[in-house]
Enzyme design. Sequence first.
Site, PDB file in Angstrom:
ATOM      1  N   ASP A   1      -7.248 -42.486   8.226  1.00  0.00           N
ATOM      2  CA  ASP A   1      -8.129 -43.476   9.109  1.00  0.00           C
ATOM      3  C   ASP A   1      -8.719 -42.818  10.305  1.00  0.00           C
ATOM      4  O   ASP A   1      -8.259 -42.845  11.394  1.00  0.00           O
ATOM      5  CB  ASP A   1      -7.424 -44.658   9.621  1.00  0.00           C
ATOM      6  CG  ASP A   1      -8.046 -45.625  10.257  1.00  0.00           C
ATOM      7  OD1 ASP A   1      -9.465 -45.541  10.167  1.00  0.00           O
ATOM      8  OD2 ASP A   1      -7.500 -46.537  10.902  1.00  0.00           O
TER       9      ASP A   1
ATOM     10  N   GLU B   1     -15.230 -46.291  16.583  1.00  0.00           N
ATOM     11  CA  GLU B   1     -15.112 -47.368  15.690  1.00  0.00           C
ATOM     12  C   GLU B   1     -13.765 -48.127  16.095  1.00  0.00           C
ATOM     13  O   GLU B   1     -13.840 -49.614  16.019  1.00  0.00           O
ATOM     14  CB  GLU B   1     -15.015 -47.142  14.295  1.00  0.00           C
ATOM     15  CG  GLU B   1     -14.999 -48.139  13.151  1.00  0.00           C
ATOM     16  CD  GLU B   1     -13.417 -48.413  12.729  1.00  0.00           C
ATOM     17  OE1 GLU B   1     -13.325 -49.461  12.153  1.00  0.00           O
ATOM     18  OE2 GLU B   1     -12.456 -48.084  13.381  1.00  0.00           O
TER      19      GLU B   1
ATOM     20  N   HIS C   1     -16.448 -43.368  10.242  1.00  0.00           N
ATOM     21  CA  HIS C   1     -16.080 -43.352  11.483  1.00  0.00           C
ATOM     22  C   HIS C   1     -15.197 -42.118  11.755  1.00  0.00           C
ATOM     23  O   HIS C   1     -14.448 -41.724  10.877  1.00  0.00           O
ATOM     24  CB  HIS C   1     -15.504 -44.516  12.191  1.00  0.00           C
ATOM     25  CG  HIS C   1     -13.967 -44.811  11.980  1.00  0.00           C
ATOM     26  ND1 HIS C   1     -12.848 -44.365  12.721  1.00  0.00           N
ATOM     27  CD2 HIS C   1     -13.637 -45.524  10.926  1.00  0.00           C
ATOM     28  CE1 HIS C   1     -11.849 -44.614  12.280  1.00  0.00           C
ATOM     29  NE2 HIS C   1     -12.160 -45.693  11.221  1.00  0.00           N
TER      30      HIS C   1
ATOM     31  N   ILE D   1     -16.679 -33.199  -6.892  1.00  0.00           N
ATOM     32  CA  ILE D   1     -16.639 -32.733  -5.687  1.00  0.00           C
ATOM     33  C   ILE D   1     -15.054 -32.420  -5.522  1.00  0.00           C
ATOM     34  O   ILE D   1     -14.248 -33.032  -5.628  1.00  0.00           O
ATOM     35  CB  ILE D   1     -16.749 -34.112  -4.386  1.00  0.00           C
ATOM     36  CG1 ILE D   1     -18.035 -34.843  -4.771  1.00  0.00           C
ATOM     37  CG2 ILE D   1     -16.207 -33.593  -2.971  1.00  0.00           C
ATOM     38  CD1 ILE D   1     -19.290 -33.764  -4.415  1.00  0.00           C
TER      39      ILE D   1
END
Length: 315
Positions: A136, A170, A124, A43
């Site tokens: 995040d 989330e 999320h 990847i």
Amino acid sequence: MTRSIRTRRIVLATGACTAVAALLGTAAAAQATSSRPLAAPDIPVAAVKAHLDQLQSIADANGGNRAHGQPGYKASVDYIKGKLDAAGFTTKLQEFDHNGAKGYNIIADWPGGAEDKTVMAGSHLDSVDAGPGINDDGSGSAGILEVALAVSREHLKPAKHLRFAWWGDEEDGMIGSQHYVDSLGADKAKLDSYLNFDMIGSPNPGYFVYEYDTRLTKVFKDWFATKKIPTERETEGDGRSDHAPFKNAGVPVGGLFSGADYIKTDAQAKEWGGTAGKAFDACYHQSCDTSKNIDDTALHNHSNAIANALWQLSS
């Protein structure tokens, strides 16, 4: 004399073709009956980072975040969905409401495979209000997006059905993923496994593997072992990310995590496998969680580990 030589050549050529066909048939049969899955492709980390740059640009153009109920979140949804639609996935937006705002999950199915044995990967897509949320969890979202695009590029034909998901809200307590699990009803029995990827590019990273299911844990740990990368037990706990609703519903769960926040105490250091005072991600839930807040090596390793797991588990 010429006629005799020609006849002999035809006979020899026919025999050679028959032998080649027999060899090819044997090889095809061996491949069809082999239990060894195809190897996942590498990847490209540059491609994963390009998605992160897009998510950063979306946040920059929409008040600095991609939070639930904010325009940056819907723009992130549109970006991810557009990539998947162009790659041949069947996508749908699952809507829900929370705190007076509409939220969205993206569900993307790759055609084919046994749907009563669905392998699912999710991350999320929302950030906190304070910043763009690139580690995040833009990192997990970009990682599984590029793995999904690799599935398309490779024209993968898995034995089990493959499904990808990007969860909304989330950060308010797994609202989107809980809504999805609640909507499944009896169909949750069709899930072979759910794999969660929340923060896979943390600066100063750890390599934390969820250890809830022996089969799923082994797939990840074996891959890291081949790369001579030491792993640790995951640290997120049942209530901190989107694997929780699946686990509570009895679905086998696995996943990866590269670390959040600071290691503040010796007890945390013992549990997390680090040193007190060491930061995994000093920008966790902060405005500085930007596209500069990413460890490229961790992002690449985790993305490849995700691809390997999906190729293995769906074969």
